[in-house]
Design a protein around this motif. Structure first.
Motif, PDB file in Angstrom:
ATOM      1  N   LYS A   1     -12.088  26.296 -41.145  1.00  0.00           N
ATOM      2  CA  LYS A   1     -11.633  25.464 -42.256  1.00  0.00           C
ATOM      3  C   LYS A   1     -11.846  26.191 -43.580  1.00  0.00           C
ATOM      4  CE  LYS A   1     -12.840  21.143 -39.886  1.00  0.00           C
ATOM      5  NZ  LYS A   1     -13.688  19.930 -39.922  1.00  0.00           N
ATOM      6  N   VAL A   2     -12.752  27.152 -43.565  1.00  0.00           N
ATOM      7  CA  VAL A   2     -12.984  28.009 -44.732  1.00  0.00           C
ATOM      8  C   VAL A   2     -12.607  29.432 -44.331  1.00  0.00           C
ATOM      9  CG1 VAL A   2     -14.805  26.578 -45.707  1.00  0.00           C
ATOM     10  CG2 VAL A   2     -15.401  28.339 -44.040  1.00  0.00           C
ATOM     11  N   THR A   3     -12.681  30.359 -45.278  1.00  0.00           N
ATOM     12  CA  THR A   3     -12.309  31.739 -44.985  1.00  0.00           C
ATOM     13  C   THR A   3     -13.302  32.383 -44.032  1.00  0.00           C
ATOM     14  OG1 THR A   3     -11.306  31.957 -47.165  1.00  0.00           O
ATOM     15  CG2 THR A   3     -11.823  33.991 -45.997  1.00  0.00           C
ATOM     16  N   ASN A   4     -12.770  32.995 -42.971  1.00  0.00           N
ATOM     17  CA  ASN A   4     -13.604  33.776 -42.067  1.00  0.00           C
ATOM     18  C   ASN A   4     -13.725  35.188 -42.640  1.00  0.00           C
ATOM     19  OD1 ASN A   4     -14.839  35.185 -40.015  1.00  0.00           O
ATOM     20  ND2 ASN A   4     -13.078  35.133 -38.639  1.00  0.00           N
ATOM     21  N   PRO A   5     -14.923  35.630 -43.036  1.00  0.00           N
ATOM     22  CA  PRO A   5     -15.058  36.930 -43.685  1.00  0.00           C
ATOM     23  C   PRO A   5     -14.966  38.117 -42.729  1.00  0.00           C
ATOM     24  CG  PRO A   5     -17.202  35.899 -43.456  1.00  0.00           C
ATOM     25  CD  PRO A   5     -16.199  34.901 -42.964  1.00  0.00           C
ATOM     26  N   GLY A   6     -14.576  37.896 -41.507  1.00  0.00           N
ATOM     27  CA  GLY A   6     -14.394  39.029 -40.602  1.00  0.00           C
ATOM     28  C   GLY A   6     -15.348  39.053 -39.434  1.00  0.00           C
ATOM     29  N   VAL A   7     -15.820  37.887 -39.003  1.00  0.00           N
ATOM     30  CA  VAL A   7     -16.752  37.788 -37.882  1.00  0.00           C
ATOM     31  C   VAL A   7     -15.997  37.290 -36.652  1.00  0.00           C
ATOM     32  CG1 VAL A   7     -18.838  36.666 -37.029  1.00  0.00           C
ATOM     33  CG2 VAL A   7     -18.671  37.288 -39.436  1.00  0.00           C
ATOM     34  N   ALA A   8     -16.230  37.925 -35.525  1.00  0.00           N
ATOM     35  CA  ALA A   8     -15.643  37.465 -34.265  1.00  0.00           C
ATOM     36  C   ALA A   8     -16.622  36.497 -33.602  1.00  0.00           C
ATOM     37  CB  ALA A   8     -15.359  38.648 -33.348  1.00  0.00           C
ATOM     38  N   ILE A   9     -16.127  35.336 -33.148  1.00  0.00           N
ATOM     39  CA  ILE A   9     -17.009  34.304 -32.590  1.00  0.00           C
ATOM     40  C   ILE A   9     -16.474  33.826 -31.253  1.00  0.00           C
ATOM     41  CG2 ILE A   9     -18.094  32.064 -32.985  1.00  0.00           C
ATOM     42  CD1 ILE A   9     -17.754  32.414 -35.920  1.00  0.00           C
ATOM     43  N   VAL A  10     -17.384  33.698 -30.288  1.00  0.00           N
ATOM     44  CA  VAL A  10     -17.049  33.093 -28.993  1.00  0.00           C
ATOM     45  C   VAL A  10     -18.049  31.969 -28.727  1.00  0.00           C
ATOM     46  CG1 VAL A  10     -15.952  35.121 -27.993  1.00  0.00           C
ATOM     47  CG2 VAL A  10     -18.411  34.840 -27.766  1.00  0.00           C
ATOM     48  N   TYR A  11     -17.539  30.887 -28.123  1.00  0.00           N
ATOM     49  CA  TYR A  11     -18.370  29.714 -27.845  1.00  0.00           C
ATOM     50  C   TYR A  11     -18.404  29.433 -26.347  1.00  0.00           C
ATOM     51  CZ  TYR A  11     -18.053  28.615 -32.842  1.00  0.00           C
ATOM     52  OH  TYR A  11     -18.121  28.646 -34.213  1.00  0.00           O
ATOM     53  N   PHE A  12     -19.591  29.013 -25.868  1.00  0.00           N
ATOM     54  CA  PHE A  12     -19.777  28.583 -24.487  1.00  0.00           C
ATOM     55  C   PHE A  12     -20.396  27.190 -24.501  1.00  0.00           C
ATOM     56  CE2 PHE A  12     -20.283  33.175 -24.792  1.00  0.00           C
ATOM     57  CZ  PHE A  12     -19.343  33.632 -23.868  1.00  0.00           C
ATOM     58  N   ASP A  13     -20.493  26.571 -23.339  1.00  0.00           N
ATOM     59  CA  ASP A  13     -21.253  25.319 -23.294  1.00  0.00           C
ATOM     60  C   ASP A  13     -22.738  25.655 -23.417  1.00  0.00           C
ATOM     61  OD1 ASP A  13     -22.617  24.887 -20.333  1.00  0.00           O
ATOM     62  OD2 ASP A  13     -20.875  26.230 -20.308  1.00  0.00           O
ATOM     63  N   THR A  14     -23.557  24.674 -23.724  1.00  0.00           N
ATOM     64  CA  THR A  14     -24.960  24.923 -24.067  1.00  0.00           C
ATOM     65  C   THR A  14     -25.740  25.581 -22.933  1.00  0.00           C
ATOM     66  OG1 THR A  14     -24.989  23.093 -25.635  1.00  0.00           O
ATOM     67  CG2 THR A  14     -27.116  23.824 -24.790  1.00  0.00           C
ATOM     68  N   VAL A  15     -25.614  25.086 -21.727  1.00  0.00           N
ATOM     69  CA  VAL A  15     -26.378  25.633 -20.600  1.00  0.00           C
ATOM     70  C   VAL A  15     -25.995  27.089 -20.347  1.00  0.00           C
ATOM     71  CG1 VAL A  15     -26.823  25.446 -18.130  1.00  0.00           C
ATOM     72  CG2 VAL A  15     -26.725  23.371 -19.529  1.00  0.00           C
ATOM     73  N   THR A  16     -24.688  27.379 -20.366  1.00  0.00           N
ATOM     74  CA  THR A  16     -24.236  28.762 -20.148  1.00  0.00           C
ATOM     75  C   THR A  16     -24.758  29.678 -21.255  1.00  0.00           C
ATOM     76  OG1 THR A  16     -22.225  27.965 -19.067  1.00  0.00           O
ATOM     77  CG2 THR A  16     -22.213  30.241 -19.871  1.00  0.00           C
ATOM     78  N   ALA A  17     -24.689  29.223 -22.508  1.00  0.00           N
ATOM     79  CA  ALA A  17     -25.172  30.037 -23.631  1.00  0.00           C
ATOM     80  C   ALA A  17     -26.659  30.321 -23.490  1.00  0.00           C
ATOM     81  CB  ALA A  17     -24.896  29.315 -24.950  1.00  0.00           C
TER      82      ALA A  17
END
Length: 859
Positions: free
Chosen positions: A187-203
């Motif tokens: 929703k705001v500017t991404n300054p150049g970071v790559a992000i991946v999300y998992f469910d909590t237990v997997t993370a």
């Protein structure tokens, strides 16, 4: 009012002559304002990001840092019990645990790194309600199990990722695969970071090694409860002072502080180059007004004859400078905003996204730009204005131009020689300093004094140096070359000032070239002498990222390798026999490291430092703390137990590889640290079996192919990489210095243009007696070339002197090889001749188009 009218009339009457000076002011102001707008915009971008992601209250481990990349490869954690306790605090509306790690690499099915190409981190974590503040799912759904992952939209766009694609995540706990089930947009500017999300237990399981752990706990305050009150309630509930508890404002400030040092370095470095451009611009402005005053000698004399006072004449010239500074600064402020937008687009091509929606122009930015441009211009014009005020009414009866002040010239020469001598003495003292720290200040003094000295004695040097250059360059052009020489020598002060503007930029180029080349040569010589390993394995981006165990195991299994050496950096507090305690980094390595890096020992045997409960220290540390071979040091390993290690060797610090390192065996560190606190390898070394170097190199490359975040280098690769890194840094600096050189070129153009105007009648007479247009243009071009070569010769000579002195200081830090990059120096010198030719194009063209009779009739 009369003074102002006269100034405005003169300014607009000579607006063409003022134009190049105005461009110089504009460029300098634009660089300052562009830098301020660019850095302010970066601050705004990150502030919005930090504000959007900050919870009302955040709980993190006591020692956690926002920019920390832990040596163990796993972040500091909180037990799940902290979440339960915090949830029970008064005033808590909701609470959730977060998992985040920056020590991961994500690759696609083709084994291509999905991370940012600008060196920004890849963040992996669990998807939480707090993430909805900054992101929204725009495609698919959030991860629901161990085989699902969600990526940010920017990463998906850059790497053509879509739902259903498989990604492999590489962490210190192992590799695991998951298919993309969702894409989330910022929703705001991404300054150049790559992000991946998992469910909590997997993370938890895949990033932290086991479930029941979090890296953060975020809490939302109930209605009517302030962040400050909620912080107090939560802190008391989970154990006051046990963990770091921050409000949204405090968390934002912490994140900003971690970024601020980088932004400040970039900001002040760019402003420093803007300052150099301003300094060069000063010479251009001084030259412009000096020539205008000389050309208007008769006019000023008439003004004095009809009643104008010295102060009025002085104020008239300064008012012209004020107008020049004002118009140049106004244009510079506008150009600065454009420059900032250009820099933002450039950063976008390097994956550092900055949106023009966040473009930040503070009211102080145009104010600073205007004040700086106007003040610098007026100060630069002060000496010519003062000289104009001294013109007497009798000057109206003479030809244009004023006789040189011989006394003033003598005083100037004496002052210049004294300053140059003092600067040379300072450089000599710096080159013979005992410590680099003490010699640095003396070097800086020598640089400033010699620079000022050369500027002051520029007219004196011009008389001799131009004659030498002319013999080598101009005499072959016959009478035209001789006329060009005499024109350059006609006004040594003008030639000196014009050459000095070019001298400053080229002096810095030469100095940095010598330092950079010497650093590469010194490091190469040290590698040849000290490094015995055939291969070096480390992070491809040289960001200190640890080598994951599965990659290290693949290296150890590689055929054709005689040995593989582990190298870890361990934090410890060391207490010496004199009772002093200091925080140090211990190099925990395999015993084979003594073969991979040949270190000179002052006393003892380095191989024995890898024995049980043994270590080595550097000779400077030993001297400072009265440590000898056989001394016992108390070593408190961070996160582990305290050991008493015996000093088995003292190594020489006369090196630039592992300077000051303290060595111990990997097994010693592992004995006193819990398994989960043992750092991962920061770098690894390998030795090929006899006669199998080529095969081993290929095998190592193949073994690490599944791990694109690392690179395998032999010594040739390593040296080339080092040279490329320093070369890239120098290219950036040269690019920034190009602004100063552009301003200097404008100075040459302006000097020639005004000189052509000044010699209008003379040019007409030469044309009348047979000088062709081609010869006239050639004469002006040759004059420009000799001025440019004069400035280049001074600048390159001065810069090589600075660079040689700097290398002598660096030799105290182990960089003992002086290397003068003659190809670069010669290229720059020859390039200066082409700069002179380019600068003369317009003035020579205008001179060639003059009407002969009109030129003869001019006054």
């Amino acid at each position: 009012m009369t003074v102002l009218k006269t100034s405005m009339r003169n300014f607009f009457a000579h607006k063409g002559r003022m134009a190049l000076s105005a461009v110089a002011v504009m460029l300098s102001v634009a660089f300052v304002c562009g830098t301020l707008v660019f850095t302010d915009t970066m601050n705004t971008t990150f502030d919005k990001l930090f504000a959007a992601t900050a919870a009302d209250v955040t709980v993190t481990p006591k020692n956690a840092k926002p920019d920390d990349r832990p040596q163990t490869g796993t972040p500091e954690t909180l037990p799940a019990s902290v979440l339960e306790k915090a949830r029970g605090a008064a005033g808590v509306k909701s609470a959730e645990g977060g998992v985040s790690s920056s020590s991961v690499t994500v690759v696609n099915a083709e084994n291509e790194n999905m991370g940012s190409s600008n060196g920004g981190p890849t963040l992996a974590g669990n998807w939480t309600a707090n993430d909805l503040k900054a992101m929204e799912i725009t495609s698919g759904h959030a991860p629901r199990g161990p085989t699902e992952v969600m990526v940010d939209a920017d990463t998906a766009d850059k790497h053509d990722l879509k739902i259903g694609d498989e990604l492999r995540t590489i962490a210190v706990t192992g590799d695991f695969k998951a298919k993309i089930t969702g894409i989330a947009s910022f929703k705001v500017t991404n300054p150049g970071v790559a992000i991946v999300y998992f469910d909590t237990v997997t993370a938890q399981r895949e990033l932290l090694g086991r479930t029941g752990l979090f890296t953060t706990v975020t809490l939302t305050a109930a209605d009517g409860v302030s962040d400050k009150q909620l912080k107090q309630n939560v802190d008391a509930k989970i154990g006051a002072g046990t963990y770091k508890v921050e409000t949204a404002a405090e968390n934002k400030e912490t994140n900003r502080d971690s970024l601020g040092s980088f932004l400040d370095v970039m900001k002040y470095a760019m402003l420093g180059f803007a300052g150099i451009a301003f300094l060069v611009g000063i010479f251009l402005i001084i030259n412009t007004f000096s020539m205008l005053v000389a050309q208007r000698t008769r006019e000023i004399g008439l003004m004095r004859a009809i009643g104008s006072s010295r102060k009025q004449v002085n104020r008239s010239v300064l008012a012209e400078a004020l107008l020049l500074g004002f118009f140049g600064s106004v244009l510079g402020v506008g150009a600065g905003v454009g420059l900032a937008v250009g820099l933002m687009k450039l950063m976008g091509s390097l994956d550092l996204e900055l949106s023009t929606d966040d473009l930040t122009v503070k009211w102080t930015t145009p104010l600073v730009g205007m004040l700086l441009g106007v003040v610098v211009t007026v100060l630069a014009a002060y000496l010519p204005a003062r000289r104009a005020g001294k013109i007497s009414p009798m000057a109206a009866l003479r030809d244009a131009g004023t006789p040189a002040d011989g006394k003033a010239g003598l005083i100037r020469a004496i002052i210049g020689l004294v300053l140059t001598g003092a600067g040379a003495a300072s450089l000599y003292a710096a080159a013979h300093a005992d410590k680099a720290s003490s010699g640095a200040g003396v070097l800086a003094l020598g640089v400033v004094l010699t620079l000022i000295g050369f500027v002051i004695i520029g007219p004196l040097l011009a008389s001799g140096v131009v004659r030498v250059i002319s013999v080598l360059v101009l005499r072959m052009f016959g009478p035209v070359g001789r006329m060009a020489e005499r024109n350059a020598l006609r006004n040594p002060r003008r030639t000196g000032a014009t050459g000095a503007a070019l001298m400053i930029g080229l002096a810095l180029v030469a100095c940095l070239s010598v330092v950079g080349s010497s650093m590469v040569a010194s490091a190469t010589a040290e590698l040849d002498k000290s490094v015995g390993a055939d291969f070096i394995v480390q992070s491809g981006s040289n960001d200190g990222r640890p080598i994951v165990p599965q990659a290290a195991d693949a290296l150890r299994r590689t055929p054709g390798i005689a040995h593989v050496t582990d190298y870890k950096s361990v934090d410890a507090k060391i207490t010496t026999p004199d009772g002093k305690t200091s925080s140090e980094d211990l190099a925990a390595a395999s015993p084979t490291y003594v073969q991979d890096l040949r270190r000179e020992t002052v006393s003892g045997k380095l191989s024995e430092a890898y024995g049980k409960d043994a270590m080595s220290v550097g000779d400077k540390f030993a001297e400072e703390h009265k440590v000898k071979v056989g001394s016992t040091l108390t070593v408190a390993f961070k996160g582990g137990r305290t050991a008493h290690l015996k000093v088995a060797a003292i190594t020489s610090d006369d090196t630039n590889v592992d300077k000051g390192a303290m060595y111990t065996n990997v097994t010693t560190a592992e004995r006193y640290l819990p398994a989960d606190r043992v750092p991962k390898n920061m770098i690894m070394f390998a030795k090929a079996e006899d006669g199998k170097a080529k095969e081993a190199y290929a095998s190592l490359k193949a073994a690490l192919k599944p791990y694109p975040q690392y690179k395998v280098q032999d010594q040739t690769d390593f040296k080339k990489d080092l040279k490329d890194q320093i070369g890239q840094l120098l290219n950036i600096v040269y690019g920034l210095l190009a602004l100063a050189i552009i301003v200097a070129v404008l100075g040459v153009v302006n000097t020639l243009a005004l000189s052509v105007v000044e010699r209008t009648r003379e040019i007409g007479l030469m044309r009348a007696i047979g000088l062709s247009r081609r010869q006239l243009r050639r004469m002006i071009r040759l004059e420009s070339v000799v001025i440019a070569l004069f400035g280049a010769l001074l600048g390159l000579g001065l810069g090589m002197g600075w660079g040689t002195t700097a290398q002598k200081l660096l030799a105290l830090e182990g960089l003992g090889v002086l290397d003068i990059p003659w190809p670069t120096i010669i290229t720059v010198f020859v390039g200066s001749a082409f700069v002179g030719l380019f600068a003369a194009l317009v003035p020579a063209f205008r001179a060639g188009r003059m009407n002969v009779l009109g030129a003869i009739a001019s006054e």
